[in-house]
Design a protein around this motif. Structure first.
Motif, short mmCIF file in Angstrom:
data_model
loop_
_atom_site.label_atom_id
_atom_site.label_comp_id
_atom_site.label_asym_id
_atom_site.label_seq_id
_atom_site.Cartn_x
_atom_site.Cartn_y
_atom_site.Cartn_z
N GLU A 27 0.82 -1.23 0.00
CA GLU A 27 0.00 0.00 0.00
C GLU A 27 0.85 1.27 0.00
N GLN A 28 2.15 1.16 0.30
CA GLN A 28 3.03 2.33 0.20
C GLN A 28 3.37 2.67 -1.25
N GLU A 29 3.17 1.70 -2.14
CA GLU A 29 3.44 1.90 -3.57
C GLU A 29 4.86 2.40 -3.81
N VAL A 30 5.83 1.68 -3.24
CA VAL A 30 7.24 2.02 -3.43
C VAL A 30 7.77 1.28 -4.65
N ARG A 31 8.44 2.02 -5.50
CA ARG A 31 9.12 1.40 -6.64
C ARG A 31 10.48 2.06 -6.80
N ILE A 32 11.40 1.29 -7.36
CA ILE A 32 12.77 1.77 -7.56
C ILE A 32 13.06 1.73 -9.04
N VAL A 80 16.49 5.50 -8.18
CA VAL A 80 15.65 6.39 -7.40
C VAL A 80 14.45 5.61 -6.85
N ALA A 81 14.22 5.76 -5.54
CA ALA A 81 13.03 5.18 -4.91
C ALA A 81 11.92 6.22 -4.95
N TYR A 82 10.74 5.77 -5.33
CA TYR A 82 9.55 6.62 -5.36
C TYR A 82 8.50 5.99 -4.44
N ARG A 84 4.51 6.39 -4.06
CA ARG A 84 3.31 6.98 -4.67
C ARG A 84 3.67 8.09 -5.66
N GLY A 85 4.73 7.85 -6.43
CA GLY A 85 5.13 8.78 -7.49
C GLY A 85 6.02 9.92 -7.06
N THR A 86 6.32 10.03 -5.77
CA THR A 86 7.16 11.11 -5.27
C THR A 86 8.56 10.57 -4.97
N PRO A 87 9.62 11.26 -5.45
CA PRO A 87 10.97 10.78 -5.12
C PRO A 87 11.17 10.74 -3.61
N ALA A 88 11.65 9.58 -3.13
CA ALA A 88 11.86 9.38 -1.70
C ALA A 88 13.34 9.31 -1.33
N GLY A 89 14.18 8.93 -2.28
CA GLY A 89 15.61 8.80 -2.01
C GLY A 89 16.31 8.21 -3.21
N PHE A 90 17.62 8.01 -3.06
CA PHE A 90 18.39 7.49 -4.19
C PHE A 90 19.62 6.75 -3.70
N ILE A 91 20.18 5.97 -4.62
CA ILE A 91 21.47 5.32 -4.41
C ILE A 91 22.26 5.50 -5.70
#
Length: 188
Positions: A27-32, A80-82, A84-91
């Motif tokens: 439900e967090q809808e996290v995608r990388i 980049v981790a998103y 719900r479509g918002t950038p959350a962080g990166f590696i």
């Protein structure tokens, strides 16, 4: 005034060293996603948004051309981790001539910390470091993945690296000038 800064260098020497984190709930809808078109504007945004409160300053003075040159280096990738479509962080990964891959930068924007995204993003990035040569034929197969973190980084950084299977191979202690965290932009 100076402050004592401890820097730890950590490594993995085989893909089996990776201990993946549990993925965030669906439900967090996290995608990388791989930043397939490296853009200085976007990379600088990620760098300042993630590092503004933990004193990342080494790239703040970079020009557009310096960012562009850096991002175009062979074997450099930004994932980049998103949420719900918002950038959350990166590696950010960088292949080195010795067939190692450095995790140059990794972190989350403060609003996304503590939401189980960091361990997942780190796990995903480490796996991509190990299979970098599969995507980048100019790179040698990875023999080692390494990272450094310091006492100025986020309070959970070191524990996250160790939970993912990294081992400390070197430690340094230096005196550095004290400085205020720059915030995500000047004056923030």
């Amino acid at each position: 005034m100076t402050e004592t800064v401890t820097t730890w260098y950590l490594e993995q020497t085989a893909p089996a060293d990776l201990v993946p984190a549990v993925e965030p709930p669906a439900e967090q809808e996290v995608r990388i996603v791989l930043s397939g078109t490296p853009l200085p504007e976007f990379s600088r945004f990620l760098y300042t948004a993630v590092g503004g409160d933990v004193t990342w300053t080494d790239r703040l003075a970079w020009t557009y051309a310096e960012w562009e040159t850096h991002l175009k280096q062979p074997g450099t990738e930004t994932w980049v981790a998103y949420e719900r479509g918002t950038p959350a962080g990166f590696i950010e990964l960088q292949a080195r001539p010795d067939a190692s891959v450095e995790i140059v930068y990794f972190g989350l924007i403060p609003a996304f910390r503590g939401r189980r995204i960091g361990g997942h993003l780190l796990s995903y990035g480490i796996a991509r470091a190990w299979d970098l040569a599969d995507r980048r034929p100019e790179c040698e197969p990875t023999k080692r993945v390494w990272v450094h973190t310091c006492s100025k980084d986020g309070e959970y950084a070191m524990a996250n690296y160790q939970r993912r299977g990294f081992r400390v191979y070197d430690t340094t202690v230096t005196e550095e000038p004290e400085m205020a965290a720059p915030g995500p932009w000047p004056g923030a």
